[in-house]
Design a protein around this motif. Structure first.
Motif, PDB file in Angstrom:
ATOM      1  N   ALA A  22      91.530 111.138 189.481  1.00 26.83           N
ATOM      2  CA  ALA A  22      91.610 109.821 188.837  1.00 26.83           C
ATOM      3  C   ALA A  22      92.732 108.989 189.436  1.00 26.83           C
ATOM      4  CB  ALA A  22      91.830 109.995 187.328  1.00 26.83           C
ATOM      5  N   PHE A  23      93.869 109.654 189.662  1.00 29.16           N
ATOM      6  CA  PHE A  23      94.997 108.921 190.222  1.00 29.16           C
ATOM      7  C   PHE A  23      94.706 108.421 191.637  1.00 29.16           C
ATOM      8  CE2 PHE A  23      98.641 108.978 193.067  1.00 29.16           C
ATOM      9  CZ  PHE A  23      99.393 107.967 192.502  1.00 29.16           C
ATOM     10  N   PHE A  24      94.219 109.281 192.507  1.00 32.37           N
ATOM     11  CA  PHE A  24      94.011 108.890 193.891  1.00 32.37           C
ATOM     12  C   PHE A  24      92.964 107.785 194.009  1.00 32.37           C
ATOM     13  CE2 PHE A  24      95.902 113.089 195.184  1.00 32.37           C
ATOM     14  CZ  PHE A  24      96.948 112.533 195.901  1.00 32.37           C
ATOM     15  N   ALA A  25      91.927 107.833 193.182  1.00 35.10           N
ATOM     16  CA  ALA A  25      90.919 106.783 193.222  1.00 35.10           C
ATOM     17  C   ALA A  25      91.508 105.441 192.802  1.00 35.10           C
ATOM     18  CB  ALA A  25      89.751 107.158 192.316  1.00 35.10           C
ATOM     19  N   ALA A  26      92.275 105.448 191.707  1.00 36.34           N
ATOM     20  CA  ALA A  26      92.897 104.209 191.250  1.00 36.34           C
ATOM     21  C   ALA A  26      93.938 103.721 192.253  1.00 36.34           C
ATOM     22  CB  ALA A  26      93.540 104.426 189.876  1.00 36.34           C
ATOM     23  N   TRP A  27      94.687 104.662 192.841  1.00 33.91           N
ATOM     24  CA  TRP A  27      95.703 104.307 193.841  1.00 33.91           C
ATOM     25  C   TRP A  27      95.067 103.618 195.046  1.00 33.91           C
ATOM     26  CZ3 TRP A  27      97.100 105.306 198.900  1.00 33.91           C
ATOM     27  CH2 TRP A  27      98.438 105.070 199.247  1.00 33.91           C
ATOM     28  N   LEU A  28      93.954 104.154 195.521  1.00 37.18           N
ATOM     29  CA  LEU A  28      93.283 103.553 196.670  1.00 37.18           C
ATOM     30  C   LEU A  28      92.750 102.160 196.329  1.00 37.18           C
ATOM     31  CD1 LEU A  28      92.376 103.902 199.580  1.00 37.18           C
ATOM     32  CD2 LEU A  28      90.299 105.039 198.742  1.00 37.18           C
ATOM     33  N   GLY A  29      92.196 102.008 195.122  1.00 32.41           N
ATOM     34  CA  GLY A  29      91.738 100.694 194.698  1.00 32.41           C
ATOM     35  C   GLY A  29      92.861  99.681 194.655  1.00 32.41           C
ATOM     36  N   TYR A  30      94.030 100.125 194.171  1.00 27.78           N
ATOM     37  CA  TYR A  30      95.154  99.202 194.082  1.00 27.78           C
ATOM     38  C   TYR A  30      95.730  98.884 195.463  1.00 27.78           C
ATOM     39  CZ  TYR A  30      98.620  96.728 191.373  1.00 27.78           C
ATOM     40  OH  TYR A  30      99.379  95.737 190.818  1.00 27.78           O
ATOM     41  N   LEU A  31      95.668  99.849 196.384  1.00 26.42           N
ATOM     42  CA  LEU A  31      96.087  99.592 197.768  1.00 26.42           C
ATOM     43  C   LEU A  31      95.237  98.481 198.382  1.00 26.42           C
ATOM     44  CD1 LEU A  31      96.877 102.133 200.561  1.00 26.42           C
ATOM     45  CD2 LEU A  31      95.092 100.450 200.929  1.00 26.42           C
ATOM     46  N   LEU A  32      93.930  98.580 198.226  1.00 20.34           N
ATOM     47  CA  LEU A  32      93.038  97.571 198.793  1.00 20.34           C
ATOM     48  C   LEU A  32      93.212  96.230 198.098  1.00 20.34           C
ATOM     49  CD1 LEU A  32      89.928  99.883 199.149  1.00 20.34           C
ATOM     50  CD2 LEU A  32      91.374  99.012 201.000  1.00 20.34           C
ATOM     51  N   ASP A  33      93.531  96.280 196.816  1.00 11.59           N
ATOM     52  CA  ASP A  33      93.846  95.065 196.069  1.00 11.59           C
ATOM     53  C   ASP A  33      95.060  94.371 196.677  1.00 11.59           C
ATOM     54  OD1 ASP A  33      94.294  93.158 194.164  1.00 11.59           O
ATOM     55  OD2 ASP A  33      94.524  94.535 192.493  1.00 11.59           O
ATOM     56  N   GLY A  34      96.124  95.141 196.932  1.00 16.13           N
ATOM     57  CA  GLY A  34      97.320  94.571 197.550  1.00 16.13           C
ATOM     58  C   GLY A  34      97.043  94.013 198.929  1.00 16.13           C
ATOM     59  N   PHE A  35      96.206  94.702 199.696  1.00 17.40           N
ATOM     60  CA  PHE A  35      95.837  94.225 201.036  1.00 17.40           C
ATOM     61  C   PHE A  35      95.167  92.862 200.945  1.00 17.40           C
ATOM     62  CE2 PHE A  35      92.933  93.675 204.536  1.00 17.40           C
ATOM     63  CZ  PHE A  35      93.637  94.132 205.645  1.00 17.40           C
ATOM     64  N   ASP A  36      94.160  92.743 200.087  1.00 18.28           N
ATOM     65  CA  ASP A  36      93.427  91.489 199.973  1.00 18.28           C
ATOM     66  C   ASP A  36      94.297  90.356 199.443  1.00 18.28           C
ATOM     67  OD1 ASP A  36      91.118  92.483 200.954  1.00 18.28           O
ATOM     68  OD2 ASP A  36      90.079  92.673 199.040  1.00 18.28           O
ATOM     69  N   PHE A  37      95.145  90.675 198.463  1.00 17.31           N
ATOM     70  CA  PHE A  37      95.877  89.612 197.785  1.00 17.31           C
ATOM     71  C   PHE A  37      96.965  89.003 198.655  1.00 17.31           C
ATOM     72  CE2 PHE A  37      98.889  87.800 194.738  1.00 17.31           C
ATOM     73  CZ  PHE A  37      98.028  87.037 193.969  1.00 17.31           C
ATOM     74  N   ILE A  38      97.607  89.832 199.483  1.00 12.37           N
ATOM     75  CA  ILE A  38      98.779  89.366 200.218  1.00 12.37           C
ATOM     76  C   ILE A  38      98.410  88.604 201.488  1.00 12.37           C
ATOM     77  CG2 ILE A  38      99.216  91.268 201.819  1.00 12.37           C
ATOM     78  CD1 ILE A  38     101.793  89.660 199.460  1.00 12.37           C
TER      79      ILE A  38
END
Length: 481
Positions: A22-38
């Motif tokens: 659960a953690f790694f899946a959410a972590w990867l989603g948030y990584l891609l979120d940061g990539f797109d947003f910045i």
């Protein structure tokens, strides 16, 4: 059959396979979120040249995603409270991926503004749903680490974005950075098949249609009035943050505040004053952190004269500091407590903010060190923010309470680049403007959290809640008698 997260594990290695997954899946989603947003902050100068914009106008494109975030936090938070944390997380990933891909096809300022607003909807939902998903999948004794480790993904995403900027933009153009932002949709398809639902939500909320935020906000008699309220609020925010309001701007700001209060009253019930206090806290937190997040690339290029490679390297060290600081904050937070660790980190950060922006051009290695340390302490400490906010809401309201209050407060991030650019225009130095905003607002946030103002307001109003912030205080008081 769902079971409560165990209270005994004290380290990541002791978590169950499902909890780590659960953690790694959410972590990867948030990584891609940061990539797109910045991405938008890296290419402001290129976009300004293509669309013939000045710096202040171009900076409003950073604000575009913030204008829509409150709605994403509210709607996707309600989805998470009603249908589960996992489906809300999947919808959020699809939204920010599609929005980022569309940005590559923008033909003028307004089209790019609208597409960035779509990114904001997804990012808001990702923050609230991912944070609650991991917290409610992990034992309560490790929840500072849960959010601290999770939020370390965001700066890793920004580091990857900086590397992509260095590799892609000089060889092609800024649009290709957005085209690759659509890749995270593949992750959403994986999450849909592979992840279990958060155990705590399943135990306490699943199947209870009458107590969730969706039943309060979108019932038959409230659906149309709240839709009209959302449209009115969205229009007001667009006028405000595109500098199109003219003399009506003060009235539009007042109208926006009233709309936010109206939603908070419906969403949080008697807890609405606490929610408003959290919004103010987050707003101030964005005012100290986001001028640096959004305008640091511009400062390095325009004031210090660094090229794309040097900017990318500096942002990489800043991002690594942010990631390391988030993880460290989570570990210390579980030992010393959330608020104590938060305040300590903020005051330590002041030792690095001022030297970082007083450093003249040419001191590249020292700049890397200062940016790493500054972001580790000032931005990294925000890894505790989801835990801090989530403690003020019970499980049945946590996703929408966290998502809405955080993302309304995140409007400080929309104000931040405009404030930074405006102060820089007045005093003639972007570095000084960033230093002043970061230094002063850091102290304000430290005082708010240190004195526990949101929960203190709730206790002063005799608000009865089973949220952890109130229950923990009650237990401490009882044991001290």
């Amino acid at each position: 059959m769902a079971s409560s997260p165990p209270e005994t594990p004290g380290s990541f290695r002791q978590l169950s396979g499902a909890q780590r997954k659960a953690f790694f899946a959410a972590w990867l989603g948030y990584l891609l979120d940061g990539f797109d947003f910045i991405l938008i902050t890296l290419i402001l100068t290129e976009i300004a040249d293509d669309f013939d914009l000045n710096l202040t106008t171009a900076a409003t494109l950073v604000s575009a995603a913030f204008v829509s975030r409150w709605l994403g936090g509210l709607v996707l938070g309600a989805v998470a409270d009603r249908y589960g944390r996992k489906p809300a997380m999947i919808i959020a990933i699809i939204a920010f991926s599609v929005g980022s891909g569309l940005c590559g096809f923008a033909w003028d300022y307004w089209s790019l503004f609208i597409f960035r607003a779509v990114v904001g909807l997804g990012m808001a939902g990702e923050y609230g749903s991912s944070a609650t998903y991991v917290m409610e999948s992990w034992p309560k004794s490790m929840r500072n680490r849960a959010t601290g480790f999770l939020l370390s993904a965001y700066p890793v995403g920004t580091v990857l974005a900086a590397l992509a900027y260095e590799l892609i933009v000089p060889a092609t153009n800024w649009r290709w950075l957005f085209y690759i932002g659509i890749v995270p949709i593949a992750l959403a398809l994986y999450l849909r098949r592979a992840l279990p639902e958060a155990a705590e939500w399943k135990e306490e909320v699943e199947g209870r249609k009458d107590v969730t935020t969706s039943s309060m906000l979108f019932s038959a008699r409230r659906r149309l009035p709240n839709t009209a309220l959302a449209i009115l609020l969205s229009a007001a925010l667009v006028f405000i943050f595109t500098n199109s309001g003219g003399g009506a701007t003060p009235w539009l700001i007042a109208l926006s505040v009233l709309c936010f209060v109206a939603f908070a009253v419906q969403l949080a019930g008697r807890l609405w004053p606490v929610m408003i206090a959290i919004m103010v806290t987050v707003f101030c937190a964005f005012l100290y952190s986001w001028p640096i997040q959004s305008l640091l690339p511009t400062y390095l290029k325009s004031d210090l004269g660094y090229d794309a490679g040097q900017v990318s390297t500096a942002l990489t060290w800043a991002g690594l500091g942010y990631a390391a600081g988030s993880c460290l904050a989570g570990v210390i937070g579980d030992k010393l407590g959330t608020r104590r660790t938060y305040v300590l980190g903020l005051f330590v950060s002041l030792a690095f903010v001022f030297p970082a922006f007083l450093l003249p051009a040419g001191n590249v290695v020292l700049l890397w060190v200062l940016l790493f340390a500054m972001q580790a302490t000032s931005q990294g400490i925000s890894g505790l923010l989801p835990k801090y906010i989530g403690d003020h809401f019970p499980t049945r309201l946590r996703a929408a309470g966290l998502g809405f209050s955080y993302n309304v407060g995140a409007l400080g991030g929309a104000v931040a680049p405009l404030a930074g650019a405006a102060i820089a225009d007045d005093i003639g130095s972007l570095g000084t403007a960033l230093m002043v905003l970061a230094g002063s607002l850091t102290v304000v946030v430290a005082l708010i959290i240190g004195f526990d103002l949101p929960a203190r307001i709730g206790r002063a109003l005799n608000i009865d809640s089973d949220a952890p912030a109130f229950v923990q205080k009650e237990r401490k008081t009882t044991s001290g008698r």
